[in-house]
Design a protein around this motif. Structure first.
Motif, PDB file in Angstrom:
ATOM      1  N   MET A 166       0.841  -1.182   0.000  1.00 57.92           N
ATOM      2  CA  MET A 166       0.000   0.000   0.000  1.00 57.92           C
ATOM      3  C   MET A 166       0.885   1.245   0.000  1.00 57.92           C
ATOM      4  N   ALA A 167       0.573   2.183  -0.844  1.00 53.74           N
ATOM      5  CA  ALA A 167       1.351   3.421  -0.948  1.00 53.74           C
ATOM      6  C   ALA A 167       1.093   4.310   0.267  1.00 53.74           C
ATOM      7  N   LYS A 168       2.120   5.065   0.618  1.00 48.96           N
ATOM      8  CA  LYS A 168       1.976   6.009   1.730  1.00 48.96           C
ATOM      9  C   LYS A 168       1.006   7.114   1.338  1.00 48.96           C
ATOM     10  N   HIS A 169       0.303   7.620   2.323  1.00 48.27           N
ATOM     11  CA  HIS A 169      -0.590   8.739   2.088  1.00 48.27           C
ATOM     12  C   HIS A 169       0.240   9.970   1.732  1.00 48.27           C
ATOM     13  N   ARG A 170      -0.253  10.762   0.839  1.00 48.92           N
ATOM     14  CA  ARG A 170       0.451  11.953   0.361  1.00 48.92           C
ATOM     15  C   ARG A 170       0.811  12.930   1.480  1.00 48.92           C
ATOM     16  N   ILE A 171      -0.029  13.068   2.485  1.00 46.24           N
ATOM     17  CA  ILE A 171       0.220  14.036   3.558  1.00 46.24           C
ATOM     18  C   ILE A 171       1.513  13.725   4.299  1.00 46.24           C
ATOM     19  N   TYR A 172       1.935  12.474   4.317  1.00 45.94           N
ATOM     20  CA  TYR A 172       3.140  12.096   5.055  1.00 45.94           C
ATOM     21  C   TYR A 172       4.378  12.812   4.537  1.00 45.94           C
ATOM     22  N   SER A 173       4.413  13.081   3.237  1.00 41.37           N
ATOM     23  CA  SER A 173       5.580  13.733   2.637  1.00 41.37           C
ATOM     24  C   SER A 173       5.450  15.250   2.549  1.00 41.37           C
ATOM     25  N   VAL A 174       4.312  15.784   2.922  1.00 45.43           N
ATOM     26  CA  VAL A 174       4.102  17.229   2.918  1.00 45.43           C
ATOM     27  C   VAL A 174       4.876  17.841   4.077  1.00 45.43           C
ATOM     28  N   SER A 175       5.494  18.994   3.830  1.00 46.98           N
ATOM     29  CA  SER A 175       6.235  19.635   4.918  1.00 46.98           C
ATOM     30  C   SER A 175       5.265  20.257   5.922  1.00 46.98           C
ATOM     31  N   VAL A 176       5.604  20.104   7.179  1.00 50.16           N
ATOM     32  CA  VAL A 176       4.801  20.697   8.251  1.00 50.16           C
ATOM     33  C   VAL A 176       4.762  22.211   8.064  1.00 50.16           C
ATOM     34  N   ALA A 177       5.880  22.779   7.630  1.00 55.09           N
ATOM     35  CA  ALA A 177       5.971  24.232   7.437  1.00 55.09           C
ATOM     36  C   ALA A 177       4.981  24.740   6.388  1.00 55.09           C
ATOM     37  N   SER A 178       4.615  23.909   5.429  1.00 54.46           N
ATOM     38  CA  SER A 178       3.660  24.352   4.406  1.00 54.46           C
ATOM     39  C   SER A 178       2.229  24.363   4.931  1.00 54.46           C
ATOM     40  N   VAL A 179       1.943  23.566   5.952  1.00 55.55           N
ATOM     41  CA  VAL A 179       0.601  23.495   6.523  1.00 55.55           C
ATOM     42  C   VAL A 179       0.473  24.421   7.739  1.00 55.55           C
ATOM     43  N   TYR A 180       1.567  24.641   8.424  1.00 59.36           N
ATOM     44  CA  TYR A 180       1.581  25.462   9.638  1.00 59.36           C
ATOM     45  C   TYR A 180       0.884  26.821   9.448  1.00 59.36           C
ATOM     46  N   PRO A 181       1.179  27.575   8.367  1.00 63.04           N
ATOM     47  CA  PRO A 181       0.488  28.868   8.204  1.00 63.04           C
ATOM     48  C   PRO A 181      -1.026  28.725   8.068  1.00 63.04           C
ATOM     49  N   LEU A 182      -1.475  27.592   7.535  1.00 64.00           N
ATOM     50  CA  LEU A 182      -2.914  27.350   7.412  1.00 64.00           C
ATOM     51  C   LEU A 182      -3.538  27.145   8.790  1.00 64.00           C
ATOM     52  N   TYR A 183      -2.823  26.424   9.665  1.00 62.70           N
ATOM     53  CA  TYR A 183      -3.286  26.260  11.043  1.00 62.70           C
ATOM     54  C   TYR A 183      -3.376  27.614  11.727  1.00 62.70           C
ATOM     55  N   VAL A 184      -2.329  28.418  11.569  1.00 64.30           N
ATOM     56  CA  VAL A 184      -2.287  29.733  12.213  1.00 64.30           C
ATOM     57  C   VAL A 184      -3.415  30.614  11.688  1.00 64.30           C
ATOM     58  N   SER A 185      -3.588  30.632  10.392  1.00 66.67           N
ATOM     59  CA  SER A 185      -4.652  31.444   9.782  1.00 66.67           C
ATOM     60  C   SER A 185      -6.029  31.013  10.286  1.00 66.67           C
ATOM     61  N   LYS A 186      -6.239  29.718  10.362  1.00 67.26           N
ATOM     62  CA  LYS A 186      -7.525  29.180  10.826  1.00 67.26           C
ATOM     63  C   LYS A 186      -7.858  29.673  12.230  1.00 67.26           C
ATOM     64  N   VAL A 187      -6.886  29.617  13.130  1.00 65.79           N
ATOM     65  CA  VAL A 187      -7.173  30.016  14.511  1.00 65.79           C
ATOM     66  C   VAL A 187      -7.213  31.531  14.680  1.00 65.79           C
ATOM     67  N   GLU A 188      -6.394  32.248  13.914  1.00 68.20           N
ATOM     68  CA  GLU A 188      -6.402  33.716  14.018  1.00 68.20           C
ATOM     69  C   GLU A 188      -7.734  34.298  13.560  1.00 68.20           C
ATOM     70  N   LYS A 189      -8.381  33.660  12.580  1.00 71.43           N
ATOM     71  CA  LYS A 189      -9.704  34.105  12.124  1.00 71.43           C
ATOM     72  C   LYS A 189     -10.733  34.019  13.247  1.00 71.43           C
ATOM     73  N   LYS A 190     -10.448  33.172  14.221  1.00 74.88           N
ATOM     74  CA  LYS A 190     -11.358  32.973  15.348  1.00 74.88           C
ATOM     75  C   LYS A 190     -10.858  33.668  16.619  1.00 74.88           C
ATOM     76  N   GLY A 191      -9.871  34.572  16.463  1.00 74.66           N
ATOM     77  CA  GLY A 191      -9.403  35.347  17.606  1.00 74.66           C
ATOM     78  C   GLY A 191      -8.358  34.660  18.465  1.00 74.66           C
ATOM     79  N   ARG A 192      -7.797  33.548  17.998  1.00 78.15           N
ATOM     80  CA  ARG A 192      -6.745  32.860  18.752  1.00 78.15           C
ATOM     81  C   ARG A 192      -5.389  33.255  18.167  1.00 78.15           C
TER      82      ARG A 192
END
Length: 119
Positions: free
Chosen positions: A1-27
């Protein structure tokens, strides 16, 4: 079974999305960092080093200083999947992170998100 694509994605590329998501909610970015540190055992310095190095999710969790044993208490649904029922260990770690970020964005108090009483 092939590895899921997210495993090779850099954390740094997703991190700003996490930050943006919470900042929109005042966190804050600092609260996102607190979640990352709680979950993985990273210090702020080593977390920033991992982000700067563009490590993949696979490497990020493999090299985590000390995964918090209380993470096993995280339950709930992320993307229609119950995090406690995810069979693949790495995917479960990623889902734990997603669930904590979701709870932060929903306005839950940090002490409840991090289950400080259980750690």
């Amino acid at each position: 079974m092939a590895k899921h694509r997210i495993y090779s994605v850099s954390v740094a590329s997703v991190y700003p999305l996490y930050v943006s998501k919470v900042e929109k909610k005042g966190r804050t970015r600092s609260e996102v960092d607190q979640i990352f540190r709680w979950l993985t055992g990273h210090s702020q310095e080593t977390l920033e080093e991992q982000l700067a190095a563009n490590v993949s999710f696979e490497r990020f969790f493999a090299e985590a200083p000390k995964l918090n044993p209380a993470r096993r208490l995280i339950t709930g649904v992320v993307c229609g999947v119950r995090v406690e029922e995810v069979d693949e260990p790495l995917m479960q770690e990623i889902r734990y992170l997603d669930k904590l970020i979701d709870e932060l964005a929903k306005g839950k108090p940090m002490e409840k998100i991090l289950r400080a009483d259980a750690s």
